[in-house]
Design an enzyme around this catalytic site. Structure first.
Site, mmCIF file in Angstrom:
data_model
loop_
_atom_site.group_PDB
_atom_site.id
_atom_site.type_symbol
_atom_site.label_atom_id
_atom_site.label_comp_id
_atom_site.label_asym_id
_atom_site.label_seq_id
_atom_site.Cartn_x
_atom_site.Cartn_y
_atom_site.Cartn_z
ATOM 1 N N ARG A 1 47.080 48.943 43.092
ATOM 2 C CA ARG A 1 48.127 48.755 44.113
ATOM 3 C C ARG A 1 49.421 49.507 43.756
ATOM 4 O O ARG A 1 50.518 49.037 44.022
ATOM 5 C CB ARG A 1 48.446 47.259 44.301
ATOM 6 N N SER B 1 47.390 40.108 51.187
ATOM 7 C CA SER B 1 47.773 39.551 49.880
ATOM 8 C C SER B 1 49.273 39.670 49.694
ATOM 9 O O SER B 1 49.820 40.761 49.780
ATOM 10 C CB SER B 1 47.105 40.322 48.745
ATOM 11 N N GLU C 1 53.504 41.797 46.193
ATOM 12 C CA GLU C 1 52.910 43.072 46.620
ATOM 13 C C GLU C 1 53.608 43.588 47.876
ATOM 14 O O GLU C 1 53.698 44.790 48.121
ATOM 15 C CB GLU C 1 51.417 42.846 46.903
HETATM 16 N N1 EPU Z 1 40.239 32.348 44.811
HETATM 17 C C1 EPU Z 1 40.806 31.099 44.625
HETATM 18 N N2 EPU Z 1 41.500 30.551 45.669
HETATM 19 C C2 EPU Z 1 41.651 31.168 46.863
HETATM 20 C C3 EPU Z 1 41.052 32.447 47.057
HETATM 21 C C4 EPU Z 1 40.363 33.029 46.002
HETATM 22 O O1 EPU Z 1 40.695 30.502 43.566
HETATM 23 O O2 EPU Z 1 42.306 30.604 47.745
HETATM 24 C C5 EPU Z 1 39.498 32.968 43.709
HETATM 25 C C6 EPU Z 1 38.073 33.234 44.135
HETATM 26 O O3 EPU Z 1 37.256 32.147 43.824
HETATM 27 C C7 EPU Z 1 37.687 34.436 43.334
HETATM 28 C C8 EPU Z 1 39.005 35.153 43.105
HETATM 29 O O4 EPU Z 1 40.037 34.248 43.442
HETATM 30 O O5 EPU Z 1 37.198 34.069 42.071
HETATM 31 C C9 EPU Z 1 39.120 36.451 43.863
HETATM 32 O O6 EPU Z 1 39.150 36.202 45.263
HETATM 33 P P1 EPU Z 1 38.827 37.360 46.333
HETATM 34 O O7 EPU Z 1 37.537 38.004 46.004
HETATM 35 O O8 EPU Z 1 39.010 36.769 47.680
HETATM 36 O O9 EPU Z 1 39.898 38.490 46.066
HETATM 37 P P2 EPU Z 1 41.437 38.484 45.666
HETATM 38 O O10 EPU Z 1 41.528 38.906 44.239
HETATM 39 O O11 EPU Z 1 42.067 37.211 46.047
HETATM 40 C C10 EPU Z 1 41.697 41.031 46.257
HETATM 41 C C11 EPU Z 1 42.655 41.877 47.051
HETATM 42 C C12 EPU Z 1 42.362 41.757 48.542
HETATM 43 C C13 EPU Z 1 40.933 42.211 48.793
HETATM 44 C C14 EPU Z 1 39.994 41.324 47.946
HETATM 45 C C15 EPU Z 1 38.549 41.734 48.058
HETATM 46 C C16 EPU Z 1 44.677 41.979 45.694
HETATM 47 C C17 EPU Z 1 46.106 41.549 45.557
HETATM 48 N N3 EPU Z 1 44.028 41.483 46.756
HETATM 49 O O12 EPU Z 1 41.983 39.675 46.599
HETATM 50 O O13 EPU Z 1 43.229 42.633 49.236
HETATM 51 O O14 EPU Z 1 40.589 42.105 50.154
HETATM 52 O O15 EPU Z 1 40.369 41.420 46.538
HETATM 53 O O16 EPU Z 1 38.298 42.881 47.322
HETATM 54 O O17 EPU Z 1 44.194 42.750 44.877
HETATM 55 C C18 EPU Z 1 45.284 42.813 50.409
HETATM 56 O O18 EPU Z 1 45.687 43.547 49.498
HETATM 57 O O19 EPU Z 1 46.007 42.566 51.423
HETATM 58 C C19 EPU Z 1 43.967 42.198 50.305
HETATM 59 C C20 EPU Z 1 43.543 41.288 51.183
#
Ligand code: EPU
Length: 335
Positions: free
Chosen positions: A160, A234, A330
């Protein structure tokens, strides 16, 4: 080129915050951009660049000139090399690429915002980042009025991150992006949730379109549609922490999810930290934390940017207190 006074920005930020700009202009060409930036009436005013408005939080009315970058056009340069103007909608471009039988950006389906903003923060999702297909971009250098070309290396992409969020912040306007797409149909669906959705549908060897459809359905099931509930995706970055900090958190909560990062550091999901700190689904009047994804702050309608910002700061302090981890925002905060 029409200059609008006291112009509402609600339709230009996906948070749907009702702020106004003293002056507003829609820029459809590089010469429009040159003209407006060299106009003595606006020279000393602060400028706000608007693309798809999917990564900003407007905390107050903008006392300056808001410039909406509305440069359009997609040029197929042959062999999968595509040049896209900054004002094209990112998701529409992904759909266009799939219709032309190109692959490479299907995992980035449904990311809100415009093409010009994509390199700013090296957008990424489901195991793919923009930098993997990126070739170069053209950027308007505000001080000189010249167009400069930035190669992939010159952009210094990170998680990012790019040079445009660091040393070059506020100095350039990205006007077009060139990407190298593929025609070999190769897909990356190793990210857990995608393979689950595909196997539920009985798909064994997915096409790029099928991977895109799976990602669209995952995103729609977890992330709020900005057309219905204002949000900026995010709100925080996933923190990258030292191994010793990670071991400390693991002692506190053995179930902490993690991804190994460079230099022996560990990336942990901000969403998990926010949820464990008790914020998931918390609603304060007309804004709050999304009930299905704790990383997303939402405006249920009529919320003030300043209030959402205060909520974000409270989340930061509470996560810092509980886990000793600082969450970096972000989203760009505009005061
Ligand atoms: N999780 C929680 N609580 C929640 C949501 C998620 O504990 O409410 C845990 C999940 O269980 C999982 C982990 O967090 O173990 C990761 O969750 P997820 O795969 O949904 O991805 P993220 O790390 O929360 C990132 C990006 C997203 C992108 C997703 C999928 C960042 C800041 N965000 O989110 O990007 O869609 O991976 O690859 O890196 C964005 O930037 O606007 C965005 C949506």
């Amino acid at each position: 080129m029409q200059i609008h006074k006291n112009h509402p920005l609600k339709d230009y930020n996906t948070f749907g915050v009702e702020a106004k700009a003293d002056f507003f202009v829609d820029v459809k060409s590089i010469s429009d951009l040159k003209n407006i930036l060299s106009d003595s009436k606006f020279k000393s005013l602060p400028k706000l660049l608007l693309g798809g408005g999917s990564n900003i939080l407007l905390c107050s009315d903008f006392k300056g000139l808001a410039i909406h970058i509305d440069l359009r056009g997609i040029v197929d340069l042959g062999n999968g090399l595509i040049s896209v103007q900054a004002g094209e909608n990112w998701h529409d471009f992904v759909m266009w690429s799939l219709d032309q039988d190109f692959n490479g950006i299907e995992n980035l389906s449904l990311i809100p915002g415009n093409v010009g903003a994509a390199p700013m923060q090296n957008i990424g999702a489901y195991g793919v980042e923009l930098k993997e297909v990126f070739v170069e971009l053209e950027a308007y250098h505000i001080a000189s009025g010249d167009i400069h070309i930035f190669s992939k290396e010159a952009c210094s992409f990170g998680y990012r991150e790019s040079i445009f969020k660091n040393t070059h912040q506020g100095k350039y306007i990205i006007v077009s992006v060139t990407l190298q797409l593929q025609t070999n149909g190769a897909v990356n669906y190793s990210y857990g949730a995608i393979s689950d959705v595909l196997s539920q549908k009985g798909i064994e060897n997915p096409t790029p379109k099928q991977v895109s459809e799976a990602i669209i359905s995952i995103r729609q099931s977890k992330l709020p549609d900005p057309n219905e509930i204002g949000n900026s995706g995010s709100f925080f970055k996933n923190p990258v922490i030292s191994n010793s900090d990670f071991e400390r958190i693991k002692k506190q909560s053995a179930d902490v999810p993690f991804y190994p990062s460079s230099d022996g550091q560990v990336k942990i999901p901000a969403a998990w930290l926010i949820e464990k700190a008790g914020w998931k689904g918390k609603r304060v009047g007309n804004y709050g934390v999304h009930e299905k994804q704790a990383l997303v702050l939402v405006n249920y309608g009529g919320a003030k940017g300043e209030d959402i910002y205060k909520l974000a700061q409270e989340i930061q302090s509470s996560v810092k207190e509980k886990f000793g981890v600082y969450l970096q925002m972000e989203v760009n905060i505009i005061h």
